[in-house]
Design an enzyme around this catalytic site. Structure first.
Site, PDB file in Angstrom:
ATOM      1  N   TYR A  22       0.798  -1.146  -0.007  1.00  0.00           N
ATOM      2  CA  TYR A  22       0.193  -0.284   0.050  1.00  0.00           C
ATOM      3  C   TYR A  22       1.119   1.596   0.044  1.00  0.00           C
ATOM      4  O   TYR A  22       0.090   2.300   0.355  1.00  0.00           O
ATOM      5  CB  TYR A  22      -0.981  -0.467   1.025  1.00  0.00           C
ATOM      6  CG  TYR A  22      -1.672  -0.771   0.562  1.00  0.00           C
ATOM      7  CD1 TYR A  22      -2.772  -1.450   0.070  1.00  0.00           C
ATOM      8  CD2 TYR A  22      -1.416  -2.655   2.382  1.00  0.00           C
ATOM      9  CE1 TYR A  22      -3.396  -2.609   0.296  1.00  0.00           C
ATOM     10  CE2 TYR A  22      -2.739  -3.239   2.429  1.00  0.00           C
ATOM     11  CZ  TYR A  22      -3.725  -3.333   1.155  1.00  0.00           C
ATOM     12  OH  TYR A  22      -4.613  -4.379   1.220  1.00  0.00           O
ATOM     13  N   HIS A  99      -8.884   1.865  -5.614  1.00  0.00           N
ATOM     14  CA  HIS A  99      -8.062   0.492  -4.682  1.00  0.00           C
ATOM     15  C   HIS A  99      -6.371   1.097  -5.324  1.00  0.00           C
ATOM     16  O   HIS A  99      -6.174   1.562  -6.162  1.00  0.00           O
ATOM     17  CB  HIS A  99      -8.018  -0.771  -5.209  1.00  0.00           C
ATOM     18  CG  HIS A  99      -9.720  -1.445  -5.016  1.00  0.00           C
ATOM     19  ND1 HIS A  99      -9.829  -1.715  -4.028  1.00  0.00           N
ATOM     20  CD2 HIS A  99     -10.599  -1.661  -5.924  1.00  0.00           C
ATOM     21  CE1 HIS A  99     -11.498  -2.822  -4.018  1.00  0.00           C
ATOM     22  NE2 HIS A  99     -11.965  -1.990  -5.156  1.00  0.00           N
TER      23      HIS A  99
END
Length: 151
Positions: A22, A99
């Site tokens: 991430y 996302h």
């Protein structure tokens, strides 16, 4: 034009949680990027994060009255929440699913998204810049389609 940006579970841990997937940018930094980008485009944003499905459903319902579009990073609710899907189906304007990581390069259970069934479009794998792309898309989409953007 106001755009609702909604974030699902564990995104409050960005910058500390699995940075190899991430990245190291925090959700607060993403929010600041979005607010600055929206302001420079003549828009405003509401920005929320919750670890609770019902709270996200409530924000989607509120967006019907105040938002020209929704940007949603459903996180862990992507492949599990029919409740979020049902709420999104009541929103008549542009919805962009975002996302940070490319969900199609991850575990197979992450490849299916209930949210995608209601979304106008999906952006994945661009990190925090996916949010900015989503803002640009909604701004353009709503200026073409007016207040009743098409899905």
């Amino acid at each position: 034009m106001k755009i609702s940006i909604l974030n699902g579970p564990n995104l409050n841990m960005l910058g500390r949680r699995e940075p190899e997937i991430y990245g190291t940018v925090t959700l607060q930094e993403i929010e600041a990027m979005c607010r600055e980008h929206a302001m420079s485009s003549g828009c405003s944003v509401s920005f929320h994060q919750s670890n609770f499905e019902g709270e996200i459903v409530g924000w989607i319902q509120e967006a019907r009255e105040i938002a020209s579009g929704i940007i949603l990073n459903p996180a862990g609710f992507t492949s599990t929440s029919i409740a979020i899907l049902d709420a999104l189906k009541t929103f008549p304007r542009t919805i962009v699913e975002v996302h940070l990581a490319n969900i199609h390069r991850r575990e197979a259970f992450r490849h299916f998204s209930y949210v995608s069934l209601a979304a106008t479009g999906v952006i994945c794998g661009l990190g925090p810049y996916g949010y900015l792309s989503a803002l640009d898309f909604i701004r353009r989409q709503e200026s073409v389609d007016g207040s009743e953007g098409k899905r």
